[in-house]
Design an enzyme around this catalytic site. Sequence first.
Site, PDB file in Angstrom:
ATOM      1  CD  GLU A 178      -6.894  18.882  -4.557  1.00 63.64           C
ATOM      2  OE1 GLU A 178      -7.495  18.292  -3.640  1.00 63.64           O
ATOM      3  OE2 GLU A 178      -7.254  19.985  -5.011  1.00 63.64           O
ATOM      4  CB  SER A 179      -3.597  15.308   0.816  1.00 59.73           C
ATOM      5  OG  SER A 179      -4.526  15.985   1.645  1.00 59.73           O
ATOM      6  CB  THR A 212       2.144  10.382   1.439  1.00 56.60           C
ATOM      7  OG1 THR A 212       1.388   9.405   2.163  1.00 56.60           O
ATOM      8  CG2 THR A 212       2.016  10.060  -0.040  1.00 56.60           C
ATOM      9  CG  ASP A 213       2.806   6.253   5.043  1.00 54.69           C
ATOM     10  OD1 ASP A 213       1.846   6.841   4.481  1.00 54.69           O
ATOM     11  OD2 ASP A 213       2.710   5.765   6.187  1.00 54.69           O
ATOM     12  CD  GLU A 214      -2.345   7.185   1.651  1.00 57.50           C
ATOM     13  OE1 GLU A 214      -2.952   6.715   0.679  1.00 57.50           O
ATOM     14  OE2 GLU A 214      -2.862   7.954   2.479  1.00 57.50           O
ATOM     15  CE1 TYR A 271      -1.930  12.477  -1.635  1.00 54.36           C
ATOM     16  CE2 TYR A 271      -2.197  10.485  -0.330  1.00 54.36           C
ATOM     17  CZ  TYR A 271      -1.614  11.718  -0.517  1.00 54.36           C
ATOM     18  OH  TYR A 271      -0.719  12.213   0.408  1.00 54.36           O
ATOM     19  CB  ALA A 318      -0.903   6.738  -8.718  1.00 54.53           C
ATOM     20  CB  SER A 319      -1.043  12.052  -8.116  1.00 51.93           C
ATOM     21  OG  SER A 319      -1.452  12.249  -6.778  1.00 51.93           O
ATOM     22  CE  LYS A 320       2.687  13.977  -2.212  1.00 52.28           C
ATOM     23  NZ  LYS A 320       3.069  15.421  -2.164  1.00 52.28           N
ATOM     24  CG  ASN A 373      -2.382   8.020   8.088  1.00 52.36           C
ATOM     25  OD1 ASN A 373      -1.721   7.657   7.113  1.00 52.36           O
ATOM     26  ND2 ASN A 373      -3.680   7.788   8.194  1.00 52.36           N
TER      27      ASN A 373
END
Length: 328
Positions: A71-72, A121-123, A147, A149-151, A176
């Site tokens: 989920e993104s 992801t870079d997030e 999101y 945090a889950s990644k 992105n």
Amino acid sequence: GSAVIRHIIQNTNDLIVNVDKLTYAGNLESLKGIERNPRYTFHQTDICDVKAIEDIFFVHQPDLVMHLAAESHVDRSIDSPGDFIETNIVGTYNMLEVARAYWIHLDEIKKLTFRFHHISTDEVFGDLEGDDDLFTEETPYAPSSPYSASKAASDHLVRAWFRTYNFPVVITNCSNNYGPYQFPEKLIPLVILNALSGAELPIYGAGDQVRDWLFVDDHAEALYKVGLEGVLGETYNIGGHNEKRNIDVVNTICDILEDIIPLEKGSYRDLITHVADRPGHDLRYAIDASKIARDLNWLPKETFESGIKKTVLWYLDNQSWCNSVKNK
């Protein structure tokens, strides 16, 4: 995911097994061109269904797992964080454990060549303070949304499986993505399709948020390269070398549309509407992608200017795909 599949089918002789739950964002029409290829197989399966995933491993005997399932969308994670915990954390745990059980029983030659590539992801890094800072592979994690945090949690699981079990993994963290076939909740396709229908173009706050934009086909090529050549246990940042403010991205799209199909009255920029910023919105992301360039000889082919023009033209030429996705 569909870009990776298209890249591998079109540029290699590999066999691909595509495993997808087909949530709201999954659309098999994105693979119409290759769905009948004898080297391609599809399973509609949830990565949280352990037995089904075990069966797929048993039947297809993969050499490489590319774990892109997630989920993104940040906004959705704020509204429904449970879905992100389930898919991104529990789902990744399931994939790791099923893959590890499979790997343990491989013969010695196959065991040496098998690998698990986790795409992130870079997030996970949070946001950057200054104008010149960059995310490196050593940047501490500081996620801001459910999101990210889950990644971040899923990345930690993958590293732990490498450290504890010597399970053969590689990790990538990307900036992105944009390009053809992107679900229209994301900024660039949302703006293109809203503009074409004369709807408002919503921008969070002043639109000063800075992102590094990576054309999806460049990313797919990089992912395949890391999957085959990346050093086990290593992380590689993948960036587009294209830092842009969100407002500048939207203005660029408006100007491209203005050149191709100008409005009879006013301009596309008149549709821009500034809305309240979302909670915990990171201001700036920027990737230092020097490691993958140095170690694996990968650089993006597209500039933002060339990539965004291709993207706008694709959405103009593929309105039936867009309508199908929106109707679903």
